[in-house]
Write an enzyme that holds these catalytic residues in place. Sequence first.
Site, PDB file in Angstrom:
ATOM      1  N   LYS A 144       0.828  -1.207   0.000  1.00  0.00           N
ATOM      2  CA  LYS A 144       0.000   0.000   0.000  1.00  0.00           C
ATOM      3  C   LYS A 144       0.866   1.263   0.000  1.00  0.00           C
ATOM      4  O   LYS A 144       0.631   2.194  -0.785  1.00  0.00           O
ATOM      5  CB  LYS A 144      -0.910  -0.009   1.227  1.00  0.00           C
ATOM      6  N   THR A 145       1.862   1.292   0.863  1.00  0.00           N
ATOM      7  CA  THR A 145       2.724   2.476   0.956  1.00  0.00           C
ATOM      8  C   THR A 145       3.485   2.689  -0.351  1.00  0.00           C
ATOM      9  O   THR A 145       3.643   3.829  -0.814  1.00  0.00           O
ATOM     10  CB  THR A 145       3.711   2.327   2.124  1.00  0.00           C
ATOM     11  N   ASP A 196      -4.461   8.004   2.984  1.00  0.00           N
ATOM     12  CA  ASP A 196      -3.942   6.713   3.435  1.00  0.00           C
ATOM     13  C   ASP A 196      -4.857   6.138   4.518  1.00  0.00           C
ATOM     14  O   ASP A 196      -5.481   6.876   5.281  1.00  0.00           O
ATOM     15  CB  ASP A 196      -2.528   6.909   3.996  1.00  0.00           C
ATOM     16  N   GLU A 197      -4.933   4.796   4.605  1.00  0.00           N
ATOM     17  CA  GLU A 197      -5.729   4.098   5.640  1.00  0.00           C
ATOM     18  C   GLU A 197      -7.166   4.644   5.694  1.00  0.00           C
ATOM     19  O   GLU A 197      -7.694   4.953   6.766  1.00  0.00           O
ATOM     20  CB  GLU A 197      -5.061   4.230   7.020  1.00  0.00           C
ATOM     21  N   GLN A 240      -9.524  -4.516   7.103  1.00  0.00           N
ATOM     22  CA  GLN A 240      -8.684  -4.145   8.241  1.00  0.00           C
ATOM     23  C   GLN A 240      -9.250  -2.954   9.009  1.00  0.00           C
ATOM     24  O   GLN A 240      -8.512  -2.235   9.691  1.00  0.00           O
ATOM     25  CB  GLN A 240      -7.258  -3.846   7.770  1.00  0.00           C
ATOM     26  N   ARG A 242      -0.352 -10.757  10.237  1.00  0.00           N
ATOM     27  CA  ARG A 242       0.891 -10.216  10.800  1.00  0.00           C
ATOM     28  C   ARG A 242       2.032 -11.225  10.664  1.00  0.00           C
ATOM     29  O   ARG A 242       3.207 -10.871  10.812  1.00  0.00           O
ATOM     30  CB  ARG A 242       0.738  -9.883  12.299  1.00  0.00           C
TER      31      ARG A 242
END
Length: 667
Positions: A49-50, A243-244, A274, A622
Amino acid sequence: MGREYHLQKTASIASSSIDYRAQLNDQQYEAVTSGPGPALVLAGAGSGKTRTLTYRVAWLLDNGVEPESILLLTFTNKAAREMVARVTDLLPLETRAIWGGTFHSIGNRLLRRHVREIGFRPGFTIIDREDQEDLLAAVVDSSGINTSKVSQVRFPTAEVLGDLFSFAVNTDRSLAQVIVEKYKWFLPISDQIEFLRKTYEERKQAANVVDFDDLLVKTVQLLQENTGIAEFYQRHFQFILVDEYQDTNKLQSEFIDLLAARHQSVMAVGDDAQSIYSWRGANYQNILDFPKRYPNARVYRIETNYRSVPEIVALANASIQGNSKQFAKTLHAYRGGAATKPTLVALYDNHRQALYVAQRVLELRYEGVDLNSIAVLYRAHFQSLEVQLALTRAGIPFAITSGLRFFEQAHVKDIASFMKFAVNPADEVAFKRIAGLLPGVAVKTAGKLWDQLCSAPESERRDFETWLGQCRIGQKPAKAWQQLCHTLDEIAPGRQPVQPSKMIHIILEAMYEDYLRAKYANHEQRRDDLTTLESFAEAFQNPVDFLSQLSLMAASDTEGDRATGTESEKITLSSIHQAKGLEWPVVFMIWLTEGMFPSMRSFESVDAIEEERRLFYVASTRARDQLYLTYPYYWANASPEFRLQRPSRFLKEIPNHLVEERWVGGV
């Protein structure tokens, strides 16, 4: 109506320096190189994503977009700085003019430019949470409200008032709604709380200060009430990147929509699977409804997971299928397969669960896995108690990212102080701590009360109610003092302490739960901690032994080089919420039983269960190489009605062929 005229910029000479095709996969490339207009980028866990956002900014600059016309909204300033720094590394262009930062930092920049329009003066200061609580405390003190007589409940502390006010503005609810939904025990004093909020707003304006919520609330008001200012920034920001996006609340979504109203070139990047922060105001519907608010929006799915082995990715995909409200997507693993599938471990009870984790960690260390590569994740902090004990006894160093070690927490130490004083009435420190919990009793007053107790003759010390009852006490703490006297007498009738778990139960029911509700915004989590402490105490008959164990555990040093590793090497213990955005080669997920995960409180609604399922998805993603899922059949030392544990519904939703099941025997 006048026509717009745009100055054109020649595309960067360095544009050929980035081979976007080579640097991005097909899905990332499609999102990065998309044209103007609204776009929703659904970036799955571990899918880059980043990287996608960074290359999107670089693409815009590389194609002639002015840096100052780009607005990059993130949830931390660090994230914005890192993205802009990466863009700078990619392109030899000036990037300082990009508007990058958190919602609140961007709001601050806008308000500084238009301070008069919001009714404040230039140079206003921003108060942090501690300063906010100090100001709220001053507002309460000067309000004329007799906080000791307004109702049958304790009056909320400044911390709780601040949390209440903040949740209301960030979720676009009235104060009355929030009290009904989250703080119903304060219903009898809702009028007083509303008055305090109004007074608090007036005091901030008079002092020319704003709190963090104001940075967004007043920015939205500025844009809503000043069409000229709104139109300027709507023209100025040609491209908005968020973002997010799944973590935005109602206010943040409104802020984005206001700025994007003209060009609608907003790219929202996030993952609906998420979204796990509704408890702090995040609105899951924002990401679901994006295509409705922007009918021309294009939806891009980025589904290649670069983090985990295929076996873990397959489990994660299966785990989220039970949710009805979601964008359909399937993660695909980039990495090769693992030696084993995720391991599902059934254990007899919670103590054996903890022993299994400690033993398996030692085995992994022996196999060459660095302790820093291992994490134990749980739904709530109290679920880590037995694991902390087991790791300490095994000499395994650990760090906790979800708070203090269990026995070091303030509420645990408060309960212990009640018990210490009941066992040892000469314990001055314990007495002053519990006296300080009462309204109107500060350090000096607690000292005076102690002096009175010490001067009482032995004939008046036959029981706590008689002994403490003879003290001269002020009007404000009088009622609470009377309850304290009665509670101490109940946990140690005739100065003979009862069994430890019974002591904790009495303290909670008689007075401490009311204190938690009024004192702490996260009172429910703290109450869960103390319920676990009560269960832990079931193993002890003598309160002296129990308190000795508590003191030894609180003082235990697990940082040294004992059974394993070096001082800098330690495993991580973390709640899943605080683990989001992190990753480890090896992850243990513990306490996967009904009522623990999903939590008991989530049984009240379908939406709550779906958020719990998303939390399970976040936890499983994770792990990079190994994933262990554990659950106990029995909760040892718990109340009989909670003793038998059923496996979590989330485990039942995972097909058997995706896990390797183990039943662990032995002591």
